[in-house]
Scaffold this motif. Structure first.
Motif, mmCIF file in Angstrom:
data_model
loop_
_atom_site.group_PDB
_atom_site.id
_atom_site.type_symbol
_atom_site.label_atom_id
_atom_site.label_comp_id
_atom_site.label_asym_id
_atom_site.label_seq_id
_atom_site.Cartn_x
_atom_site.Cartn_y
_atom_site.Cartn_z
ATOM 1 N N ASP A 13 20.907 28.572 38.302
ATOM 2 C CA ASP A 13 20.355 29.690 39.053
ATOM 3 C C ASP A 13 20.912 30.972 38.441
ATOM 4 N N SER A 14 20.059 31.805 37.872
ATOM 5 C CA SER A 14 20.533 33.007 37.194
ATOM 6 C C SER A 14 20.614 34.215 38.119
ATOM 7 N N THR A 15 20.365 34.038 39.394
ATOM 8 C CA THR A 15 20.441 35.131 40.345
ATOM 9 C C THR A 15 21.902 35.524 40.548
ATOM 10 N N PRO A 16 22.221 36.813 40.377
ATOM 11 C CA PRO A 16 23.609 37.238 40.622
ATOM 12 C C PRO A 16 24.016 36.958 42.071
ATOM 13 N N GLN A 17 25.263 36.581 42.239
ATOM 14 C CA GLN A 17 25.771 36.256 43.562
ATOM 15 C C GLN A 17 26.494 37.470 44.152
ATOM 16 N N ARG A 18 26.426 37.583 45.470
ATOM 17 C CA ARG A 18 27.123 38.670 46.160
ATOM 18 C C ARG A 18 28.575 38.258 46.369
ATOM 19 N N VAL A 19 29.485 39.053 45.868
ATOM 20 C CA VAL A 19 30.914 38.785 46.005
ATOM 21 C C VAL A 19 31.547 40.003 46.673
ATOM 22 N N SER A 20 32.234 39.769 47.772
ATOM 23 C CA SER A 20 32.863 40.878 48.488
ATOM 24 C C SER A 20 34.098 41.363 47.722
ATOM 25 N N TRP A 21 34.467 42.610 48.000
ATOM 26 C CA TRP A 21 35.688 43.154 47.414
ATOM 27 C C TRP A 21 36.901 42.371 47.915
ATOM 28 N N ALA A 22 36.854 41.914 49.156
ATOM 29 C CA ALA A 22 37.976 41.133 49.706
ATOM 30 C C ALA A 22 38.146 39.818 48.956
ATOM 31 N N MET A 23 37.039 39.170 48.665
ATOM 32 C CA MET A 23 37.103 37.911 47.924
ATOM 33 C C MET A 23 37.630 38.157 46.507
ATOM 34 N N ALA A 24 37.159 39.210 45.870
ATOM 35 C CA ALA A 24 37.637 39.551 44.533
ATOM 36 C C ALA A 24 39.111 39.931 44.561
ATOM 37 N N ALA A 25 39.532 40.629 45.608
ATOM 38 C CA ALA A 25 40.943 41.007 45.744
ATOM 39 C C ALA A 25 41.819 39.768 45.900
ATOM 40 N N GLN A 26 41.355 38.804 46.676
ATOM 41 C CA GLN A 26 42.105 37.562 46.854
ATOM 42 C C GLN A 26 42.267 36.840 45.515
ATOM 43 N N ALA A 27 41.197 36.749 44.744
ATOM 44 C CA ALA A 27 41.256 36.105 43.430
ATOM 45 C C ALA A 27 42.172 36.878 42.483
ATOM 46 N N THR A 28 42.104 38.197 42.541
ATOM 47 C CA THR A 28 42.925 39.032 41.671
ATOM 48 C C THR A 28 44.395 38.924 42.055
ATOM 49 N N LEU A 29 44.677 38.861 43.346
ATOM 50 C CA LEU A 29 46.056 38.673 43.792
ATOM 51 C C LEU A 29 46.598 37.319 43.349
ATOM 52 N N HIS A 30 45.757 36.301 43.401
ATOM 53 C CA HIS A 30 46.172 34.978 42.938
ATOM 54 C C HIS A 30 46.549 35.048 41.465
ATOM 55 N N CYS A 31 45.705 35.694 40.683
ATOM 56 C CA CYS A 31 45.961 35.838 39.253
ATOM 57 C C CYS A 31 47.207 36.694 39.013
ATOM 58 N N LEU A 32 47.328 37.769 39.771
ATOM 59 C CA LEU A 32 48.477 38.655 39.630
ATOM 60 C C LEU A 32 49.784 37.927 39.929
ATOM 61 N N THR A 33 49.752 37.003 40.863
ATOM 62 C CA THR A 33 50.967 36.254 41.214
ATOM 63 C C THR A 33 51.496 35.500 40.000
ATOM 64 N N GLY A 34 50.623 34.735 39.350
ATOM 65 C CA GLY A 34 51.038 34.009 38.160
ATOM 66 C C GLY A 34 51.467 34.931 37.037
ATOM 67 N N CYS A 35 50.675 35.991 36.830
ATOM 68 C CA CYS A 35 51.004 36.967 35.790
ATOM 69 C C CYS A 35 52.356 37.619 36.068
ATOM 70 N N ALA A 36 52.567 38.001 37.307
ATOM 71 C CA ALA A 36 53.801 38.697 37.669
ATOM 72 C C ALA A 36 55.022 37.804 37.470
ATOM 73 N N ILE A 37 54.918 36.536 37.834
ATOM 74 C CA ILE A 37 56.045 35.620 37.632
ATOM 75 C C ILE A 37 56.396 35.570 36.148
ATOM 76 N N GLY A 38 55.401 35.334 35.313
ATOM 77 C CA GLY A 38 55.642 35.261 33.881
ATOM 78 C C GLY A 38 56.059 36.587 33.278
ATOM 79 N N GLU A 39 55.405 37.651 33.700
ATOM 80 C CA GLU A 39 55.701 38.986 33.177
ATOM 81 C C GLU A 39 57.137 39.391 33.516
ATOM 82 N N VAL A 40 57.520 39.242 34.773
ATOM 83 C CA VAL A 40 58.871 39.615 35.194
ATOM 84 C C VAL A 40 59.901 38.756 34.462
#
Length: 161
Positions: A13-40
């Motif tokens: 299905d090539s129709t773009p999906q609606r993604v909320s900013w909250a959902m994107a923020a949750q995914a970004t925070l998840h990614c940031l957690t791993g990055c931050a552990i390694g970065e620090v």
């Protein structure tokens, strides 16, 4: 985004999906957690050992990718996905996000005068690192939202929940 929209996207299905900013923020925070552990960890080790800035940044980037992928794999493996498939999911879900975060946060760290030389006992070091990670989050958030809306990035992981 619900599971059925992600699955529809994965099945052509090539129709773009609606993604909320909250959902994107949750995914970004998840990614940031791993990055931050390694970065620090990388910054602390490199700075404590007196490594050159380039070596410290390289160590921080390597550890950010390791911890970022590991956190994603942990949840994917818990969903019953075999190791090789879980690794492919982690690579698909996190590579762009981690790459952007690492470029941004290391550029900020290198751009703050004296931050890398301040040492782990210095307020400048920790304040710069916290600021760098916050800037990385802000820059990466819209990128993750765009990826997710196209069924990519963390949308791949959400399909497994």
């Amino acid at each position: 985004m619900h599971d059925h929209t992600v699955h529809a996207r994965q099945h052509g299905d090539s129709t773009p999906q609606r993604v909320s900013w909250a959902m994107a923020a949750q995914a970004t925070l998840h990614c940031l957690t791993g990055c931050a552990i390694g970065e620090v960890l990388g910054m602390v080790i490199g700075t404590s050992l007196g490594l050159h800035d380039v070596a410290t940044v390289a160590l921080a980037i390597a550890l950010a990718f390791v911890f970022g992928y590991a956190l994603t794999m942990r949840s994917v493996l818990r969903a019953g996905v075999p190791f090789r498939a879980a690794l492919r999911v982690a690579l698909a879900a996190d590579t762009v996000s981690i790459l952007v975060m690492e470029i941004v946060d290391n550029a900020v760290m290198l751009g703050v005068p004296g931050a890398m030389e301040a040492g782990i006992g210095g307020v400048l070091f920790w304040a710069s690192l916290a600021f760098a990670l916050a800037v990385a989050f802000v820059v990466t958030l819209p990128i993750n939202r765009a990826l997710m809306s196209r069924g990519r990035g963390h949308a791949v992981v959400h399909a497994l929940h």
